[in-house]
Design an enzyme around this catalytic site. Structure first.
Site, PDB file in Angstrom:
ATOM      1  N   SER A 172      44.960  -9.642  71.446  1.00 27.41           N
ATOM      2  CA  SER A 172      43.915  -8.941  70.679  1.00 27.41           C
ATOM      3  C   SER A 172      43.753  -9.567  69.297  1.00 27.41           C
ATOM      4  O   SER A 172      44.635 -10.299  68.821  1.00 27.41           O
ATOM      5  CB  SER A 172      44.285  -7.461  70.531  1.00 27.41           C
ATOM      6  N   ASN A 176      46.711  -8.857  67.329  1.00 19.90           N
ATOM      7  CA  ASN A 176      48.020  -9.427  67.679  1.00 19.90           C
ATOM      8  C   ASN A 176      48.481 -10.526  66.716  1.00 19.90           C
ATOM      9  O   ASN A 176      49.662 -10.882  66.694  1.00 19.90           O
ATOM     10  CB  ASN A 176      48.030  -9.959  69.120  1.00 19.90           C
ATOM     11  N   TRP A 177      47.544 -11.038  65.890  1.00 22.49           N
ATOM     12  CA  TRP A 177      47.951 -12.051  64.895  1.00 22.49           C
ATOM     13  C   TRP A 177      48.941 -11.463  63.888  1.00 22.49           C
ATOM     14  O   TRP A 177      49.628 -12.206  63.189  1.00 22.49           O
ATOM     15  CB  TRP A 177      46.735 -12.592  64.131  1.00 22.49           C
ATOM     16  N   ASP A 186      50.448  -3.482  78.888  1.00 21.04           N
ATOM     17  CA  ASP A 186      51.316  -3.094  77.772  1.00 21.04           C
ATOM     18  C   ASP A 186      52.757  -2.901  78.240  1.00 21.04           C
ATOM     19  O   ASP A 186      53.006  -2.548  79.387  1.00 21.04           O
ATOM     20  CB  ASP A 186      50.779  -1.789  77.169  1.00 21.04           C
ATOM     21  N   ARG A 244      46.051   1.307  81.987  1.00 16.36           N
ATOM     22  CA  ARG A 244      46.967   0.927  80.904  1.00 16.36           C
ATOM     23  C   ARG A 244      48.386   1.246  81.345  1.00 16.36           C
ATOM     24  O   ARG A 244      48.665   2.364  81.778  1.00 16.36           O
ATOM     25  CB  ARG A 244      46.642   1.663  79.605  1.00 16.36           C
ATOM     26  N   TRP A 276      60.013  -3.521  78.138  1.00 20.90           N
ATOM     27  CA  TRP A 276      60.667  -3.981  79.362  1.00 20.90           C
ATOM     28  C   TRP A 276      61.862  -4.866  78.994  1.00 20.90           C
ATOM     29  O   TRP A 276      62.959  -4.713  79.537  1.00 20.90           O
ATOM     30  CB  TRP A 276      59.659  -4.773  80.205  1.00 20.90           C
ATOM     31  N   ASN A 335      55.526  -5.150  77.574  1.00 19.21           N
ATOM     32  CA  ASN A 335      56.400  -6.321  77.785  1.00 19.21           C
ATOM     33  C   ASN A 335      57.650  -6.224  76.904  1.00 19.21           C
ATOM     34  O   ASN A 335      58.764  -6.505  77.345  1.00 19.21           O
ATOM     35  CB  ASN A 335      55.667  -7.615  77.423  1.00 19.21           C
ATOM     36  N   GLY A 336      57.423  -5.814  75.643  1.00 20.74           N
ATOM     37  CA  GLY A 336      58.541  -5.717  74.693  1.00 20.74           C
ATOM     38  C   GLY A 336      59.543  -4.661  75.140  1.00 20.74           C
ATOM     39  O   GLY A 336      60.757  -4.874  75.123  1.00 20.74           O
ATOM     40  N   ARG A 360      62.058 -10.244  73.252  1.00 22.31           N
ATOM     41  CA  ARG A 360      60.688  -9.864  73.613  1.00 22.31           C
ATOM     42  C   ARG A 360      59.981 -10.934  74.437  1.00 22.31           C
ATOM     43  O   ARG A 360      59.219 -10.631  75.346  1.00 22.31           O
ATOM     44  CB  ARG A 360      59.871  -9.580  72.343  1.00 22.31           C
TER      45      ARG A 360
HETATM   46  C1  FPP Z   1      51.764  -6.023  75.377  1.00 17.33           C
HETATM   47  O1  FPP Z   1      53.153  -5.884  75.372  1.00 17.33           O
HETATM   48  C2  FPP Z   1      51.386  -7.330  75.819  1.00 17.33           C
HETATM   49  C3  FPP Z   1      50.813  -8.283  75.039  1.00 17.33           C
HETATM   50  C4  FPP Z   1      50.536  -8.108  73.611  1.00 17.33           C
HETATM   51  C5  FPP Z   1      50.455  -9.575  75.567  1.00 17.33           C
HETATM   52  C6  FPP Z   1      50.058  -9.573  76.996  1.00 17.33           C
HETATM   53  C7  FPP Z   1      50.527 -10.841  77.526  1.00 17.33           C
HETATM   54  C8  FPP Z   1      50.968 -11.040  78.779  1.00 17.33           C
HETATM   55  C9  FPP Z   1      50.972 -10.051  79.832  1.00 17.33           C
HETATM   56  C10 FPP Z   1      51.523 -12.314  79.178  1.00 17.33           C
HETATM   57  C11 FPP Z   1      50.735 -13.453  78.738  1.00 17.33           C
HETATM   58  C12 FPP Z   1      49.349 -13.464  79.252  1.00 17.33           C
HETATM   59  C13 FPP Z   1      48.756 -14.595  79.589  1.00 17.33           C
HETATM   60  C14 FPP Z   1      47.329 -14.597  80.023  1.00 17.33           C
HETATM   61  C15 FPP Z   1      49.483 -15.848  79.596  1.00 17.33           C
HETATM   62  P1  FPP Z   1      53.860  -5.576  74.001  1.00 17.33           P
HETATM   63  O2  FPP Z   1      54.447  -6.845  73.506  1.00 17.33           O
HETATM   64  O3  FPP Z   1      52.908  -4.930  73.052  1.00 17.33           O
HETATM   65  O4  FPP Z   1      54.960  -4.585  74.486  1.00 17.33           O
HETATM   66  P2  FPP Z   1      55.571  -3.365  73.667  1.00 17.33           P
HETATM   67  O5  FPP Z   1      54.435  -2.448  73.328  1.00 17.33           O
HETATM   68  O6  FPP Z   1      56.531  -2.773  74.629  1.00 17.33           O
HETATM   69  O7  FPP Z   1      56.226  -3.951  72.452  1.00 17.33           O
END
Ligand code: FPP
Length: 266
Positions: free
Chosen positions: A87, A90-91, A42, A210, A47, A44-45, A55
């Protein structure tokens, strides 16, 4: 506490710390090592936001962190690593982000499969994989088949995965078997149930990690994590390192797991 022990000031220190933690791991009794580590990747956004980036840049950096984590799992000789990549919920994200994530996943398989195969990784996928395009499904099939005889870490990517969805699918499969007469309701026990899960053949989750500060399971491996030890970090996923994984494992190795019974240490 361990962070304090080894200091945590800058990246060059981090390299030394990583060695320290790796050395520490060598001293952990193999019985205290987790067999199966699962990660909710969790942040990525957040970061990306923190760096004034979009994002998708966070997701791209997340793939690099995933590569690091898998290599660390290989180095630490873990039996199984399962990661939550996409997940069933996530859609709900904007189409452009969903498309980007799926393309990233496809590119990841294309670029990394050879190396994973060479490193003896056995790759698999859980979730409703039939929800993806035929092309992506073929890529997953290919990756699965090419690595199915590999004996190294079992690397499972959860895609279009939801724990409740998985449990419902098992209930439906068992109901069908009862209806067909191939099993009776009273035959259904935890063992039979487990043999119908997407993760059949994998050990239960020992350590659930996590990143990014939130402390919840978010519908990930809800059955398999019944007795998992949880380890949370404020670090956003793209910054997750081998040292972080080592720190989680060292912490895990000190936990007193009772599985509802009494402590072994008393
Ligand atoms: C959560 O960060 C991450 C995801 C929903 C996707 C996870 C994907 C990756 C780590 C990269 C791609 C994976 C593969 C296998 C190619 P978030 O976007 O929910 O972050 P936030 O909560 O800070 O917005």
């Amino acid at each position: 506490m361990l962070k304090k022990l080894f200091g945590r000031k800058n990246q060059s220190n981090k390299d030394n710390e990583s060695e320290n933690f790796s050395d520490l791991l060598k001293n952990i009794d193999s019985e205290n090592m987790p067999r199966h580590v699962a990660i909710i990747m969790d942040g990525n956004g957040r970061w990306a936001n923190g760096r004034g980036l979009i994002r998708s840049a966070g997701h791209t950096a997340g793939v690099k962190a995933l590569k690091r984590a898998l290599n660390a799992a290989i180095d630490f000789k873990l039996e199984a690593l399962t990661v939550y990549a996409f997940s069933t919920e996530n859609w709900k994200r904007p189409t452009a982000e969903v498309d980007f994530l799926l393309k990233l996943f496809s590119d990841y398989l294309e670029k990394e499969l050879n190396e994973m195969d060479q490193k003896n990784v056995h790759i698999d996928f859980i979730g409703r994989v039939d929800g993806f395009s035929p092309g992506l499904q073929a890529q997953m099939d290919d990756a699965r088949k090419r690595t199915e005889n590999n004996t190294g870490v079992r690397f499972t990517v959860a895609v279009n995965y939801g724990g409740q969805d998985e449990v419902v699918r098992v209930a439906q499969a068992l109901a069908r078997e009862v209806k067909m007469g191939s099993c009776q309701p009273e035959d259904i026990d935890a063992k039979l149930f487990e043999s119908h899960l997407d993760t059949k053949g994998l050990p239960a989750v020992d350590l659930l990690i996590r990143t990014s500060g939130d402390m919840r399971l978010s519908n990930f491996l809800i059955w398999q994590s019944a007795y998992a030890e949880f380890w949370f970090t404020d670090t956003n996923w793209p910054d997750f390192t081998k040292e972080d994984l080592a720190e989680a494992i060292v912490d895990f190795s000190k936990r007193d797991r009772r599985f509802g019974g009494l402590s072994n240490q008393k």
